[in-house]
Enzyme design. Structure first.
Site, PDB file in Angstrom:
ATOM      1  N   SER A  56      -1.127  -3.314  -3.592  1.00  0.00           N
ATOM      2  CA  SER A  56      -0.906  -3.292  -5.112  1.00  0.00           C
ATOM      3  C   SER A  56      -0.504  -1.922  -5.478  1.00  0.00           C
ATOM      4  CB  SER A  56      -2.359  -3.257  -5.605  1.00  0.00           C
ATOM      5  OG  SER A  56      -3.305  -2.300  -5.398  1.00  0.00           O
ATOM      6  N   HIS A  57       0.053  -1.995  -6.625  1.00  0.00           N
ATOM      7  CA  HIS A  57       0.651  -0.492  -7.233  1.00  0.00           C
ATOM      8  C   HIS A  57      -0.343   0.627  -6.966  1.00  0.00           C
ATOM      9  CE1 HIS A  57       1.621   2.721  -9.956  1.00  0.00           C
ATOM     10  NE2 HIS A  57       2.877   2.118  -9.750  1.00  0.00           N
ATOM     11  N   GLY A  58      -1.439   0.557  -7.322  1.00  0.00           N
ATOM     12  CA  GLY A  58      -2.340   1.745  -7.190  1.00  0.00           C
ATOM     13  C   GLY A  58      -2.626   2.051  -5.588  1.00  0.00           C
TER      14      GLY A  58
END
Length: 104
Positions: free
Chosen positions: A77-79
């Site tokens: 995921s981005h985070g």
């Protein structure tokens, strides 16, 4: 502590939270619960960001952070990806984090 579970004591009670560690480390700092990117200006240097999720709009704030907790997300995921790039301790998939943690 960026591990697969953590203990948090809101108001004297104990709650067990679970998530997926994506960038290990240990950090101590104030939590900063931000429920909308429009409130990201509240973020201070050294905060541990607690959010539902992140996307590219959050990226300028990552250099200020000392850690990240997201309610959704996985290893790619981005985070998670950006946290690894910055070497920030990060746990994703911590359901209810924005309701349980309080800023400060």
């Amino acid at each position: 502590d960026a591990s697969s579970s953590g203990e948090f004591t809101p108001g004297g009670g104990s709650v067990s939270l679970h998530g997926t560690p994506v960038c290990l480390g240990r950090v101590r700092g104030p939590a900063r619960v931000v429920t909308s990117l429009s409130h990201a200006s509240d973020i201070q240097r050294g905060d541990i960001l607690v959010v539902y999720s992140t996307d590219v709009g959050w990226t300028p704030y990552f250099p200020l952070l000392s850690g990240i907790v997201t309610e959704i997300g996985g290893l790619i995921s981005h985070g998670a990806v950006v946290a690894r790039e910055y070497g920030l301790p990060c746990v994703v998939g911590v359901r209810g984090a924005t309701q349980i943690f309080k800023s400060g």
